[in-house]
Structure formats: C-alpha cells, structure tokens
Write an enzyme that holds these catalytic residues in place. Sequence first.
Site, PDB file in Angstrom:
ATOM      1  N   TYR A  67       0.826  -1.198   0.000  1.00 20.49           N
ATOM      2  CA  TYR A  67       0.000   0.000   0.000  1.00 20.49           C
ATOM      3  C   TYR A  67       0.867   1.257   0.000  1.00 20.49           C
ATOM      4  CZ  TYR A  67      -3.614  -3.336   1.527  1.00 20.49           C
ATOM      5  OH  TYR A  67      -4.467  -4.407   1.646  1.00 20.49           O
ATOM      6  N   HIS A  85       0.180 -12.216   1.400  1.00 24.30           N
ATOM      7  CA  HIS A  85      -0.551 -11.292   0.542  1.00 24.30           C
ATOM      8  C   HIS A  85      -0.562 -11.770  -0.908  1.00 24.30           C
ATOM      9  CE1 HIS A  85      -1.359  -6.694  -0.161  1.00 24.30           C
ATOM     10  NE2 HIS A  85      -2.429  -7.449  -0.330  1.00 24.30           N
TER      11      HIS A  85
END
Length: 334
Positions: free
Chosen positions: A57, A141
């Site tokens: 992010y 992830h």
Amino acid sequence: MVKHNSTVERIAGGMRLGFGGAPVGNLYRAVDDATAHAAVEAAWEHGIRYFDTAPHYGLGLSERRMGEVLAAKPREEFVLSTKVGRLLRPAEVPRPQDEEGFAVPGDVVRVRDYSGDGVRRSLEESLTRLGLDRIDVVFIHDPDEYWQEAIAGAVPELERMRSEGIIGAWGAGMNQWQMLHRFVMETDIDLVMLAGRYTLLDQGARGDLIPAAEARGVGIIDVGVFNSGILASASPDPAATFDYAPAEAEVLARARALALLAEEHGTTLPAAAVAFPLRDPAITAIALGMRTAEQAVEDADLFAAVVPEGFWAEAVERGLLAVDPASGETPRSS
C-alpha cells in the site's frame, strides 16, 4: 465459531470494524500526511481498534503513516495486521509514479518473495516503517501464482513465529476464495482476509470457503464489501465499477434494485453492504478503507446503522440475494 487463538478472539470480541489502510497509502489519489493521520485519529476516536496495512500500500507509505499515529496509542488496546510476499527494493530505473495504482513516486519496486527468509525480512522492514514493537497478525498477501512458495516457505516460518509468540496469528489475504479454501483445508491457518467475494453482489465464498472455515475454527476478515465502488453509493452510477472494471448491465441493475429496496426500508445501499457480511456468524470482522477523517466517521456510522429485518427477507424473496446470511442456509447460487 472462531479458532481458539487469543488474537483472533480479540478481533471477534470487540473489533468487528477495522481500518483498511490502502487509501492512506495514496490508493488512486494522493492525500497528505496530515489528512492521513487525521483519518487514523478519527477512526480511533470512533472506537476502531483493528488496523490493517501492507508494504504494497503506497510502497510502504501506509505503514509509515499508520505507525506514526498508532505509536502514541496504548499498544495493548489495538490489533495491527500487515502482510508479507512483497519486499520493497530500490528501482534500478526509477519511474515518475508507481504503476500499481498508488499515487506515490516509483523509486521503489515490489519484489515477490514468499520464502521463509523473505517473511523475516519483510516483517523486520515493516516494523521499521511502522515504528512499533510488534505486529499482531501477518497475512500472506496475494499468493495466487505462488502457492508452492508460500506453502514451502511462508507458512512454516509464520507457524514458527506464532509458536514462539513473535506474532499472535497468521493468515492469507486474497481476492479469490478458492485458494483461501485450500489454505483452510491444508494448513493450520488462523484466519483469512477475503476481498470482494462475500458481498451483496457476490456470495461465491459461501459455498465452500465459509463452511470450511466454520468447521475448522478459522476466522474471516471480510473486505471489499463495496465491490470496488458499485455498492458505496446510495444510488449506483451508470459508470460504477464492480471488481475494478465497469459494471455489467445485469450487475448494475441488481445493485440499483437493492438500492431502491433499501430506500423503501428506510436505509441505504452502503449501510446494507456493510451489514450483510456481519449478519453471518462465520465472519469475524470487516475492514473498510478510510482516506480522510470524514470518511472514517462515515464508515463508523455505516457500521452502527440498523438495517431493518424486512429488507433482508424481501431481498431474498425478490431474488436479489441468494440467501440471508443470518439464516444459516446455503445460497441457491453465487
């Protein structure tokens, strides 16, 4: 039912609304540090105590910004999750801007690494960016094309860290339910982060993943409840996106029908989208992306909103929902 894991139980017990950290990493558009910090502070002021972030992010920006606020909070009062699988390394040829959707300079690149060594290095670097002493939950992830690497490397390392008390729990986070189902069935995973596959418009995960998670005591963090935008507005726009692409006519029509039904029952489509997964006893918590203080307040209000029972019954009766998750029934279709 959730697995007997104290970290997961803490989330289930009083942290059912989480702060999704992608927007404060400048997802799609930039906000300054002050705005991002204010979003985290507003979430805290409105009782949010579960915070999720990732190196992905904003190339570490979300972790840095979140840590700058949370470092001043009592550490025992919140749960923090981040992710592994992408190491951040200097770009050999810097680009003006990141090419994966974040409005940040492209002077760093993501290097996929699901090895045990990669997990250790990723967490060490995340702790440095966060400025915190520990990470409570670690998600593998997006291991979509990296199943073997994750199973051989990341999983045993995360299990070791959990057994040694370095982390409280580990999981996997993905935009699909099929591989999450494999994690549930083939590993000693604590929880999964399910993105966009259990919403008002897509109940695909209810057939296999959710029953398996219930049976094995695995927690579920449901994210992407607005399906990338189409469910975020009280009146879906013709240009609304579903799964990060323009919504097809049938999907748009169903969203609009749900919006009209919500209005008839004195509520809104976004409130129903937030309430939907939380009606299911298998769902541990949800996380909503928050970019500004105003958005954090709006999300907290949506979480607190009461959607009338009649809405759910009529949505099923009209065929707009495959099933009301509070009923415990299996959906007729995805």
